[in-house]
Structures are given as C-alpha cells and as structure tokens.
Scaffold this motif. Structure first.
Motif, PDB file in Angstrom:
ATOM      1  N   LYS A 187       0.853  -1.190   0.000  1.00 35.04           N
ATOM      2  CA  LYS A 187       0.000   0.000   0.000  1.00 35.04           C
ATOM      3  C   LYS A 187       0.887   1.238   0.000  1.00 35.04           C
ATOM      4  O   LYS A 187       1.754   1.393   0.851  1.00 35.04           O
ATOM      5  N   SER A 232       0.787   5.288   0.419  1.00 32.37           N
ATOM      6  CA  SER A 232      -0.016   6.424   0.872  1.00 32.37           C
ATOM      7  C   SER A 232       0.884   7.638   1.007  1.00 32.37           C
ATOM      8  O   SER A 232       2.071   7.512   1.327  1.00 32.37           O
ATOM      9  N   HIS A 251       0.642  12.342   1.488  1.00 31.89           N
ATOM     10  CA  HIS A 251      -0.164  13.543   1.689  1.00 31.89           C
ATOM     11  C   HIS A 251       0.321  14.630   0.737  1.00 31.89           C
ATOM     12  O   HIS A 251       1.528  14.840   0.591  1.00 31.89           O
ATOM     13  N   GLU A 268      -4.806  13.035   1.997  1.00 31.61           N
ATOM     14  CA  GLU A 268      -4.110  11.759   1.846  1.00 31.61           C
ATOM     15  C   GLU A 268      -4.636  11.010   0.627  1.00 31.61           C
ATOM     16  O   GLU A 268      -5.839  10.975   0.375  1.00 31.61           O
ATOM     17  N   HIS A 269      -3.714  10.418  -0.123  1.00 28.57           N
ATOM     18  CA  HIS A 269      -4.057   9.535  -1.232  1.00 28.57           C
ATOM     19  C   HIS A 269      -3.468   8.158  -0.935  1.00 28.57           C
ATOM     20  O   HIS A 269      -2.398   8.046  -0.327  1.00 28.57           O
ATOM     21  N   ALA A 270      -4.163   7.113  -1.383  1.00 32.43           N
ATOM     22  CA  ALA A 270      -3.708   5.750  -1.121  1.00 32.43           C
ATOM     23  C   ALA A 270      -3.922   4.895  -2.366  1.00 32.43           C
ATOM     24  O   ALA A 270      -4.955   5.017  -3.041  1.00 32.43           O
ATOM     25  N   TYR A 271      -2.948   4.031  -2.660  1.00 27.94           N
ATOM     26  CA  TYR A 271      -3.025   3.124  -3.813  1.00 27.94           C
ATOM     27  C   TYR A 271      -2.393   1.793  -3.423  1.00 27.94           C
ATOM     28  O   TYR A 271      -1.501   1.727  -2.562  1.00 27.94           O
ATOM     29  N   TYR A 272      -2.843   0.726  -4.089  1.00 34.60           N
ATOM     30  CA  TYR A 272      -2.326  -0.612  -3.833  1.00 34.60           C
ATOM     31  C   TYR A 272      -1.639  -1.134  -5.093  1.00 34.60           C
ATOM     32  O   TYR A 272      -2.080  -0.863  -6.213  1.00 34.60           O
ATOM     33  N   ASP A 321     -10.412   2.235   1.967  1.00 35.92           N
ATOM     34  CA  ASP A 321     -10.021   3.605   2.278  1.00 35.92           C
ATOM     35  C   ASP A 321     -10.966   4.532   1.529  1.00 35.92           C
ATOM     36  O   ASP A 321     -11.278   4.289   0.351  1.00 35.92           O
ATOM     37  N   ARG A 328     -11.270   8.553   0.597  1.00 43.55           N
ATOM     38  CA  ARG A 328     -10.591   9.848   0.588  1.00 43.55           C
ATOM     39  C   ARG A 328     -11.523  10.892   0.002  1.00 43.55           C
ATOM     40  O   ARG A 328     -12.323  10.599  -0.899  1.00 43.55           O
TER      41      ARG A 328
END
Length: 712
Positions: free
Chosen positions: A238, A240, A242, A288-292, A343, A345
């Motif tokens: 993962k 993540s 900001h 915050e951004h999140a990617y897998y 998640d 966002r």
C-alpha cells in the motif's frame, strides 16, 4: 465368391449377374453397390465439458462430460462413437468405453463420485460403417474443484519501507559540493532530501512553526521524486502520501494535478481545495491519497510527480507498507485484520473509495473479480457490480456522498470451475467533520488543568472522539504562545489522550508554556486545540524591596507610638514589595518573643497585603517585645527571604505612686512644674500636660506632650 480381386478403397463396385437360357436369351440383375473402405476414420479433437471451449475445471464430482469434433470418414462415413473416461490419458477406470451413437457430446452421471482435486480424461474413438475404429483422441483433462475461492485476511505491516518519508533529513552537500547548513531553517533550492531522486525542481521547506503534515519539513515539487525500495515479487503493498497546494505554483488551485507511477499502475490524482481552507501560511489542508500495487520484482520504483515546470505540489509523509496474509502463527488482532481493506478519501465534495482484497483458490484459478459499493451489506446503491478482471484492488472516484452514510464494499470472486464467493467489508462511515477534540489541559492529572508547575516535564491531556471514521492518531507541540511550536515541533503521541516531554535546560522561571494538540481521523481531517498554558516556577519570590509594618492600636483616645500597643488580642500588619513574575500564592507570618516561637500561619490568601491577627492572647503585666516574621510563598511552593518587624505589647497603664506634682515659682511670671516619680511604669512614658486657672480647664497650657518630667 470371387477371390484374388484387387479392389480399390473408396471405389463403389456393383455385382452384375447375367442369366442366359438355351435359346440364347438373357437377363441382367445388378446389386445396389458396395463401397470399398479400407481406411481408418480420421481422428478428431476431444474437449472436456459440453461447451464450445475446452474446460480445465468443473465443480461436479458425479457428472462427467465431453464433446468432440473433427472425426471423419470419407468412404463409409462414421457409424458411431465410443467414449470412455479415466484418471489417466486413455484409461477407462472411471467410465468404461461404450457406444454413444452419433452424439458429438455426452454427459453421464457416475455411481461413485470423483474426488475433488483429481483430474480425469475423456477418450473418444470413431467407428465407420465398415467397422473400422479410428485412433483414439484424448482430452487434456479436467480438474474437479468443488471449493469456491477463499479469503486470505490481510494486515498492514507497520514498518514503512520508504527512507526519509517526511523529508526531514537533508543531503550534506549540494550537487556542486557546497554545504547545506543553511537548510536548517527556511527555504533554499539547494535543500535536497536524502534518499530521493529528483527530476526537475524539488526542495525541502522547513519552518520553526511547521505547516507540514508530519513534523516540520515537506517537499516542494516541480517535477517528480522517486525512490527504489526492496520488495518481494508477488507481494502486495500500500502506497499512501499527503499532498497540498503551494502558493509557489502559478497554476490555478482548482486545476492542479499530480501523478503516481508504481508497479502495474500509472494514475493521475487531483488536488482539490475546501472552501476557505487556504491559510496565511501558504498551504491548503493536507489530503491523503492511497493506492495498492503488487510487486513484480525484488526492487520497486515509487515515483510521485506534478505536471509541468510551473505547477507545484507540496508532498509529505510518504509511506509504503507491505500487506501480509495472516497465518496461524501471526499474533494479529481482529482490529487489524480485514477481508477487504477500504479507504475513503475526500476533498470535502468528491469522494474516492479504494478497496483491496486477497483471495486464493487452491484447485482452480480465480478468473474474475466483481466489486460493488452500497449503503448496506451486499448493496449496490452507489455502484453496481463491475468487473476488474483479475486485479485484487479497485478505485471508484468522483463519488458524491453525504456525511454519516455507511459504505459497504462487496467483492465477488469467480474461479475457473464457475464457483464464486462473495466477501464484504466492514462499514465505513462517511466523515465530513474533524474529530471532536476538547478539554486540552496542562498537567498529568486528567481531572485538573495545571496552572503552575516546578518540573521541566511538560504534560498535556485531552479528550477526543470521532464516531464516524475514528481517531487515527494525535500529535502535539509546545511553545511560548498559543499555537507556537518554538519549544517543540509537532510529534506523534503514543496515546490518544496524553502526551509528555522533558525540557530540561529549556525553560526559565516565569515562562508560560502552551501545548497544542492536533488529532486526525480516518477521513484525513484534523482538529487542533491549544491549552491555556502552564507557568514554569523555578525560583522563590524576592523580598529585597519588601517592607513590613505593624499597625498598632490603642484602647484609649491616645495613640500608640514606636510600635507599642496595648491591645493584647490582635495585631495588624501591612506589607509590600515582594516580587515574583509568576505571582504570590500567599504569605506566612509568625511571632517570636525571644523565648517562644509560634507556628507559621497563612495570611494574604486572596492577594491582600494586610492582615489582622486575632485571638493572640498576649496578656502580660510587663512590656514584651515580639518579632513578627513574614515571608512570601509562590505557586510552586518556593519561599522568599523573611522580613521582620517588632511590636511591644503592654497591657497595664502607668501606676500613680502617690507623690504629688511639685511646682516652684522662678519669678512672678514663671513656674516650674515637676512630676518626677509621680507615675511608675516598666516602659518609657509620654506625658500630656494641661495647665489651667480653673479646675478641669486648659487656659494656660493645653495637651502639651513631652518625654520630660518637668515643665518648662
């Protein structure tokens, strides 16, 4: 029967019989012909299953099936097919070979089921009208799979694989070899972060009163920044981070974008702005951004960038965490274990729902995932089921959701045996409000807001809650004014309700320390609140400019003199001049008569600088001088030097000895008066003389005070 004839295969022959009588007449009879077929039928192809494509898996253990095509015989044609099933190519231990007629597919129910996980093969032979049997055609086999895909619960490894994630560490030298000592406080294009490769322009910005998302530094980026990290091929991770706007960028805030480039994914993200959120510090709020992603090698490149040389973004707190499947030996609580990691966002208007999951199928492969988003478990109110192929993560953005709305993600996994499993996420409540933070108070006692303290250990406690997305973490800072970080920049607290730090040699007497607490929720929103401050007390009050006086009283119309008084029950004192920048809490005084030393008693509890001491019981037949000691105590319990004043108490009046006042005429107009030994007292006396020509009058001298015993 004719023998020795050389007949050719594929040629039709007729038998003709001619009958001739004795007169030479004849008749001819012909047969209906026979086709000579000496060639075996041509072999075709056998598929497992009844469909148009070959099946590799099936979910039934009691039904076997196959289909075939491509068998041919140009001479006598196919008469029937023979089909059998076995556990190895060509075997018939499951279903013996038998005539199935001219069917091109066949399915039969077995008396004994096949074990799940086994592979079986179908064998087909064609028999032509001449009785010739073709070579056998065998399928590539089909595996029995009776189990649907299963969940592998995941948990996040807290270890961050990124080096220098918050850009706090600066390279020792610039590219041209110059020192970067000037990067400690301020902005310089030469301030490059350690561990990162920068394309374009990127520099670290720091401030004593940080506006960064984590600690007191962040990266201003015109271009891209990247870092290689060690990964395990096939493992999930993962990413993540900001991001925020910068006033340095010339691009309008509403159109700013950035991108990420990670294994298997290149994606653009937007930098939105909440209305009225752009502050005087030059930064909008952090989002915050999140990617897998799934690693495809032992080293993965993580790249984050902005678009164009004139469009800048602020970047902070980059994290890459490995998602580990839970095994029987893992000590992971249910709180951190999940079937679907969700998640959400938001920029306050638009939402992005990010989901990640992990499922396996030991027998057959998972061929497709479908996912949906709803407001109830298994619902599709927000997004109907969409296929993501074999990806085990998905993103749905540009969603408009309302505060407090529960979000459920449903994932359906299909395997090659046409079995499917549905899994559901825990509800995620849409949160448009920051955490409810209150009661930020100084001191370690959770029920008391400290105003003063004498130690160098600063403590702060608070209450915070967030029923929608939960409180993720809190951080705190300390300074000498509300919201200041000059004493300590923001750091994460170990607790969600208490923090403590030691500032030995950093604090002076009289300084007021304010603690600022900032708590973040799961939606990326935060609340900040500052305590009302605690005053440091290191020294005692000073009395060098202090004064202490006794206000004596008399029971008669005659005033007292020289700190003498006749009142034996009370003494009044007045003082001034004690100094302490932190304030005086109260004063203490006591009496000393040369023989007895009384206990200290508290006075001036409400800030008064006078006190009337009563109930003293100073009865005495002889004059007795008392010393009055006074000292100041501040709020830290430190005691000043003592001030001293004297008071003499005499409770009995002068005694008449019986001797008369003597007078002597010196001339016709002058008389000498003498009252020596007329009065007796153990203390000095002051006399008041009145002379008159009338009894009780004052026609000659009125109220003349003197220490002498004669007049004139």
């Amino acid at each position: 029967m004719l023998t020795g004839i050389n007949l050719q295969s594929g040629v039709t022959y007729y038998s003709n019989v001619m009958a001739i009588n004795h007169v030479g007449l004849m008749s001819i009879a012909s047969s209906d012909s026979v086709m000579i077929d000496s060639n075996l039928p041509k072999t075709g192809i056998v598929y497992d299953g009844l469909g148009l494509e070959d099946n590799d898996y099936q979910n039934s253990t009691t039904v076997v099936s196959a289909s075939w095509h491509g068998f041919s015989d140009l001479e006598s044609s196919i008469d029937h097919y023979i089909w059998c099933v076995g556990r190895s190519p060509g075997a018939e231990d499951i279903l013996p070979c038998h005539d199935v007629g001219l069917h091109l597919s066949k399915a039969e129910t077995l008396d004994l089921p096949i074990t799940s996980g086994e592979r079986y093969f179908s064998k087909v032979m064609a028999v032509d009208a001449a009785g010739l049997v073709s070579l056998s055609a065998v399928s590539d086999g089909v595996i029995l799979d009776t189990s649907a895909p299963v969940i592998r619960s995941m948990y996040f490894n807290d270890s961050n694989l990124i080096e220098n994630p918050s850009f706090e560490e600066i390279q020792d030298t610039t590219e041209d070899g110059n020192s970067t000592d000037g990067c400690a406080d301020g902005v310089s294009l030469s301030c490059k972060p350690k561990g990162w490769q920068i394309e374009g322009i990127g520099y670290v910005q720091t401030s004593a009163e940080t506006v960064g998302q984590s600690e007191n530094a962040y990266l201003i980026l015109y271009g891209s920044v990247s870092q290689y990290i060690g990964t395990v091929e096939g493992d999930k991770y993962k990413l993540s981070f900001h991001v925020s706007h910068t006033v340095q960028s010339s691009t309008p805030l509403l159109s700013q974008e950035g991108y990420i480039d990670i294994p298997g994914m290149h994606r653009v993200f937007h930098l939105f702005q909440r209305a009225g959120s752009h502050g005087d510090n030059g930064l909008a709020e952090w989002f915050e951004h999140a990617y897998y992603f799934t690693a495809d090698s032992a080293s993965s490149n993580i790249e984050i960038g902005s678009f164009g040389e004139r469009s800048a973004i602020a970047l902070d707190n980059v994290r890459v965490q490995r998602l580990s499947p839970i095994t029987d030996t893992d000590d992971v609580t249910e709180e951190f274990a999940t079937a679907i990691a969700v998640d959400v966002r938001t920029d306050g208007i638009r939402f992005a729902v990010i989901a990640n999951w992990d499922m396996i199928d030991i027998e057959s492969a998972i061929i497709e995932y479908l996912w949906a988003i709803g407001t109830v478990k298994g619902g599709t109110q927000i997004q109907t089921f969409k296929s993501v192929g074999r990806l085990n993560h998905a993103i749905a953005d540009d969603l408009v959701l309302t505060h407090g709305l529960p979000i459920y993600v449903t994932v359906v996994a299909k395997n090659a045996a046409d079995l499917q499993t549905a899994i559901y996420s825990e509800p995620w409540l849409i949160d448009l409000t920051p955490p409810d933070l209150c009661c930020v108070m100084d001191g370690a006692d959770e029920d008391v807001d400290a105003v003063y303290q004498i130690t160098s250990t600063i403590s702060v406690h608070w209450n915070v809650s967030d029923p929608e997305s939960g409180v993720q973490y809190c951080e705190w800072a300390a300074g000498f004014s509300p919201g200041s970080e000059i004493l300590m920049s923001f750091i994460r607290s170990e607790s969600l309700s208490f923090a403590q730090g030691n500032f030995t040699n950093s604090l002076e007497h009289g300084q007021k320390v304010y603690c600022t607490v900032r708590c973040h929720n799961g939606a990326g929103l935060f609340t900040q609140q500052t305590s009302n401050g605690v005053v440091m007390i290191k020294d005692a009050p000073t009395s060098s400019e202090g004064t202490l006086h006794v206000v004596t009283s008399s029971p008669t119309i005659f005033g007292t003199r020289h700190n003498h008084q006749g009142d034996t029950d009370s003494i009044a004192i007045v003082w001034n001049g004690f100094m302490d920048v932190t304030g005086i809490a109260y004063y203490e005084c006591k009496f000393v008569d040369g023989r007895n030393d009384t206990e200290w008693r508290s006075v001036g509890l409400n800030g008064e600088n006078t006190a009337l001491l009563t109930g003293l019981d100073l009865n005495t037949t002889r004059p007795l001088t008392y010393q009055i000691h006074l000292r100041a105590i501040n709020h830290g319990g430190f005691i000043s030097e003592t001030l001293t004043a004297n008071v003499t108490v005499k409770s009995s009046p002068p005694v008449l000895t019986g001797i008369a006042i003597q007078h002597t005429w010196l001339d016709d107009n002058t008389v000498l008066l003498s009252w020596s030994d007329v009065f007796y007292s153990q203390s000095l006396l002051i006399y008041e003389l009145t002379v008159t020509t009338l009894h009780g009058g004052s026609t000659v001298v009125k109220w003349f005070e003197t220490r002498e015993t004669t007049y004139p």
